[in-house]
Design an enzyme around this catalytic site. Structure first.
Site, PDB file in Angstrom:
ATOM      1  N   GLU A  86      34.019  30.736  30.283  1.00 13.87           N
ATOM      2  CA  GLU A  86      35.236  31.138  30.982  1.00 13.87           C
ATOM      3  C   GLU A  86      36.468  30.792  30.147  1.00 13.87           C
ATOM      4  OE1 GLU A  86      35.915  29.656  34.958  1.00 13.87           O
ATOM      5  OE2 GLU A  86      37.594  31.042  35.238  1.00 13.87           O
ATOM      6  N   GLU A 113      38.605  33.956  43.388  1.00  9.73           N
ATOM      7  CA  GLU A 113      38.778  32.505  43.275  1.00  9.73           C
ATOM      8  C   GLU A 113      40.190  32.148  43.721  1.00  9.73           C
ATOM      9  OE1 GLU A 113      38.820  30.983  39.220  1.00  9.73           O
ATOM     10  OE2 GLU A 113      37.816  29.169  39.905  1.00  9.73           O
TER      11      GLU A 113
HETATM   12 MN    MN Z   1      38.233  31.022  37.184  1.00  7.99          MN
END
Ligand code: MN
Length: 253
Positions: free
Chosen positions: A148, A242
């Protein structure tokens, strides 16, 4: 719509006690999300057997994620700290496999926090070495890994899609995928289109988050541009929402 739609567990619950896991799985099921992303930040108190049975019974598709910490950081120059980070990654991978997850993602390459200096050459080499071994074990377990991309205030190492592609090339394993997050892209990239187009062969996971991590559509992210780019590269992976609220997330985290 071919993409699975996911939700990050921290949208609903602050941690992963059995009670919270039960509420989480009910919410994911009721709201018809295809994927539930479970953060492994409290691995020690996560009842893996309970969670695995719960997710299996409800047919919930689980993705696991985590970041590292400054005392367990595979991008450190300190051998002991690298070892701690490596142990944490391997135990997280084992937990992900136990939970039935086919994907473990996050800032697997370093601590999540504000560093005072850039990652060093030696530190980066340490991270590559650990992630190579981790990808081999992941391959054995049938799990893919995600890298990520996070902003400069949360990592000193992988801030752009381009840096992530270089890291993935260095790891050199085809089960390591790129993970983009619109919240971080908004801080580090020039736009929401080019990083996606350049990463077509690498992209395996996506987080959508607003510029302030709040309700979608109430911030400044250009989602039209981002989704247009995903469509242009025929992205078929999950798209996971998120968001963090201090009313939900545990104080320590
Ligand atoms: Mn994230």
């Amino acid at each position: 719509m071919v993409n699975k739609i996911g939700v990050h567990a921290l949208v609903f619950e602050g941690s992963t006690s059995n009670e919270e896991l039960s509420r989480l799985s009910e919410k994911a099921e009721t709201l018809k999300y295809d994927v539930l992303e479970l953060s492994l930040h409290d691995l020690d108190s996560l009842d893996q057997k309970f969670a695995a049975e719960l997710f299996r019974a409800k047919s919930i598709n689980v993705v696991c994620s985590r970041g590292l910490s400054f005392d367990a950081d595979v991008s450190s120059e300190d051998t002991k700290i690298v070892e701690n980070g490596s142990e944490l990654l391997f135990s997280s991978l084992e937990a992900a496999a136990n939970l039935g997850s086919k994907f473990l993602t996050g800032a697997l390459y370093g601590a999540l926090g504000k560093y005072e200096r850039l990652a060093s050459k030696k530190g980066k080499a340490n991270a590559v070495s650990v992630l190579k071994s981790l990808s081999e074990e992941a391959h054995r377990l049938g799990v893919e890994l995600g890298i990520e991309v996070c902003n400069r205030y949360e990592t000193n190492f992988i801030n752009t899609a381009e840096q992530a592609r270089l890291l993935i090339d260095e790891i050199g394993a085809d089960n390591v995928k790129l993970h983009l997050d619109t919240y971080h892209m908004n801080i580090e990239e020039t736009d929401f289109r080019q990083p996606v187009l350049s990463s077509a062969d690498y992209l395996g996971y996506v987080h959508i988050g607003e510029s302030h991590r709040g309700y979608l559509g109430t911030g400044t992210i250009n989602f039209e541009e981002f989704f247009g780019a995903l469509q242009a590269v025929n992205y078929t992976g999950p798209i996971t929402f998120e968001s963090f609220s201090r009313e939900v997330v545990a104080e320590g985290l």
